[in-house]
Every structure is written in structure tokens, then in C-alpha cells.
Design an enzyme around this catalytic site. Structure first.
Site, mmCIF file in Angstrom:
data_model
loop_
_atom_site.group_PDB
_atom_site.id
_atom_site.type_symbol
_atom_site.label_atom_id
_atom_site.label_comp_id
_atom_site.label_asym_id
_atom_site.label_seq_id
_atom_site.Cartn_x
_atom_site.Cartn_y
_atom_site.Cartn_z
ATOM 1 N N PRO A 1 42.871 2.514 71.835
ATOM 2 C CA PRO A 1 41.166 2.905 71.917
ATOM 3 C C PRO A 1 40.812 3.931 72.821
ATOM 4 C CG PRO A 1 41.745 0.609 72.137
ATOM 5 C CD PRO A 1 42.914 1.040 72.142
ATOM 6 N N ARG B 1 49.477 10.469 51.949
ATOM 7 C CA ARG B 1 48.863 10.613 50.628
ATOM 8 C C ARG B 1 48.459 12.262 50.525
ATOM 9 N NH1 ARG B 1 43.671 11.439 50.941
ATOM 10 N NH2 ARG B 1 43.176 10.873 48.736
ATOM 11 N N ASP C 1 38.621 14.997 47.508
ATOM 12 C CA ASP C 1 38.450 13.775 48.709
ATOM 13 C C ASP C 1 36.999 14.022 49.251
ATOM 14 O OD1 ASP C 1 40.815 12.724 48.342
ATOM 15 O OD2 ASP C 1 41.668 13.490 50.049
ATOM 16 N N GLU D 1 48.267 -6.294 76.231
ATOM 17 C CA GLU D 1 47.026 -5.239 76.969
ATOM 18 C C GLU D 1 47.337 -4.099 76.734
ATOM 19 O OE1 GLU D 1 44.324 -7.368 77.529
ATOM 20 O OE2 GLU D 1 45.526 -8.942 76.913
#
Ligand code: 4GS
Length: 257
Positions: A97, A162, A176, A124
Site C-alpha cells: 500500500p 493482456r 479499452d 505485516e
């Protein structure tokens, strides 16, 4: 002889204590086919196999105390060295994160890399010295907390793969969302009417120019309603300005504002 993996267009190398989780992408759908066709290649290294204590443990307590565990440094470090030794110019990516939040335009740049090593953290997280000395790029798939980096690595492998030539049709990529900073127009398939709901008549008309205009207008309108931030980034053509104005006018009439 030492193992080398250099024969595909892109080679993903994943350091994880749960390689089995990746069957979710390896054995199914478009990524599964691309692996069978040898367009992409995915290899795994499990830190547990590099653990030297008798319980083969891969977690350890944080200095300074506090709840939770970290991944042990040595098995992780040895797995990274092994991955690097099998490759020529790999980029090491750590998913957390704290990384830079991934967007489609970052994915479009990452396909230029021929070899990527993903480090999947558990518990963690990992020792800061590994991040400082072994990791080239730190990415986050979004501002929320997962139980491990594996799902994040799968998201990256899926979205990078992709875009590799031969994995999906070129036309689908050009259309897209995001590649043109617009959301998709609404799509419909058979039947023409279901439970009193019909397909917009224009799509049944066979008039390709009118269909193109309708779709462009819907894309612009939907983006204006749902993602105005995307529209601000986009330089509209004369045609697009007119179509969006028509959409806004009708939308305001319908919604009395
Ligand atoms: C993310 C994320 C993540 C953080 C892994 C806590 C286990 C977890 N990784 N984008 N330790 N968001 N990682 O939540 O990449």
C-alpha cells in the site's frame, strides 16, 4: 546447468510462500492460453525452500515490538538472489500500500520490461533493508489492505499480459476504457427485447457512421457523469465538444437541472 528463462516475450518471476494461489490465473482464460502458447512465462520461487532453520519458518518478530510478524529476511533475500541469477535485466517490484498507485498508463509502460520479479509480502510486510537495497519499484494496486501481495501480483500480471501482442485482439486494446481517457459506451447483445427492455434502435440500423457517433456521445456523456476527472485531462475534438454539449442538454432536461 543453471536454469535460465529467456525464451518468451515477457517473463514474470514471483517470490511467494503461496505459489498455488496463482493457479487462479495460470490455468484459466486468456492468461492460461498465453502461457500455453509461450507468449508469457511465469516462474515461482518459494522463500520457504530457502529457510535454513529446522521448522522452515518464514516469519520473524519486528524489532521494537508491536503486533504481528514480518517475513524473515534471509529466506526472502536468498530467493531474490536466486531469481536475479536466473535472469539478465530483471526489474524487482514490491507490492504494498506504500507503493505508487497503479493506473492503466503505468501498465502500458511496464510492458516494455522483459523480465519482472514480484515480491509478494505476507504478514505485516518485509524488512525495510530489502526494500531499500533489492527493490527497483514499489507499486500499490489500490488504497486498501490485502492479506498478502499475491492478489496484487496477479492483478499486475493479468493487466500487463493482456497488452502483450498476441494475447488478445489488437482492436480490443485500442477500444479499452482509459486508453483514450473515456469510459466505455454501453453495449448490448441478443435478444433485442428482454422483460420489456429493448436495445437502442440506432444499434440495429446498420448505419455505421450514426452508430459511431452515438457510441462516442454515450462515452463522453458517461465519462462526464461518472468520471469528470478523466474529461479534464482530455483535449476534446470539435465533434466531441458538440456531442457532449448535446448529451448534457438532454441530460439536464431529463433531470430538471
Ligand atoms: C497491497 C496493495 C497490500 C499489505 C500485503 C499488508 C500483506 C498487503 N499490495 N497493493 N501485508 N494494496 N499488501 O495491501 O499491493
Amino acid at each position: 546447468m543453471k536454469k535460465k528463462y529467456n525464451d518468451t516475450i515477457i517473463c514474470f518471476n514471483v517470490i511467494t510462500i503461496f505459489p498455488e494461489m496463482f493457479s487462479a490465473i495460470i490455468n484459466y482464460g486468456i492468461i492460461g492460453q498465453a502461457i500455453k502458447k509461450k507468449i508469457i512465462n511465469i516462474n515461482f520461487l518459494n522463500p520457504r525452500n530457502f529457510s535454513k532453520n529446522k521448522y522452515k519458518s518464514v516469519d520473524d518478530r519486528p524489532y521494537g515490538g508491536g503486533p504481528g510478524m514480518l517475513m524473515s529476511v534471509e529466506p526472502l533475500y536468498l530467493a531474490i538472489q536466486e531469481a536475479k541469477s536466473r535472469l539478465k535485466n530483471a526489474t524487482v517490484i514490491y507490492l504494498s500500500p506504500q507503493g505508487k498507485e497503479l493506473k492503466q498508463n503505468n501498465i502500458e509502460k511496464l510492458i516494455a520490461k522483459k523480465q519482472i520479479i514480484f515480491i509478494c509480502g505476507r504478514y505485516e510486510g518485509i524488512d525495510q533493508r530489502i526494500i531499500d537495497n533489492q527493490v527497483d519499484e514499489e507499486w500499490s494496486i489500490g488504497s486498501y489492505i490485502l492479506t498478502g501481495g499475491e492478489l496484487a501480483a496477479m492483478v499486475m500480471i493479468d493487466s500487463i499480459s493482456r497488452l502483450i501482442p498476441g494475447v488478445i485482439k489488437k482492436k480490443s486494446i485500442e477500444e479499452d476504457s482509459f486508453s483514450n481517457n473515456l469510459l466505455d459506451y454501453p453495449s448490448y447483445t441478443r435478444p433485442e427485447i428482454i422483460k420489456n427492455m429493448s436495445v437502442p434502435q440506432i444499434l440495429l440500423s446498420g448505419n455505421h457512421d450514426q452508430i459511431r457517433i452515438w457510441r462516442l456521445k454515450q462515452s463522453l456523456g458517461k465519462t462526464w457523469i461518472k468520471r469528470p476527472d478523466l474529461l479534464k485531462k482530455k483535449k476534446l475534438t470539435e465533434e466531441e465538444i458538440i456531442l457532449l454539449d448535446e448529451f448534457k442538454k438532454k441530460f439536464r432536461e431529463k433531470n430538471n437541472y
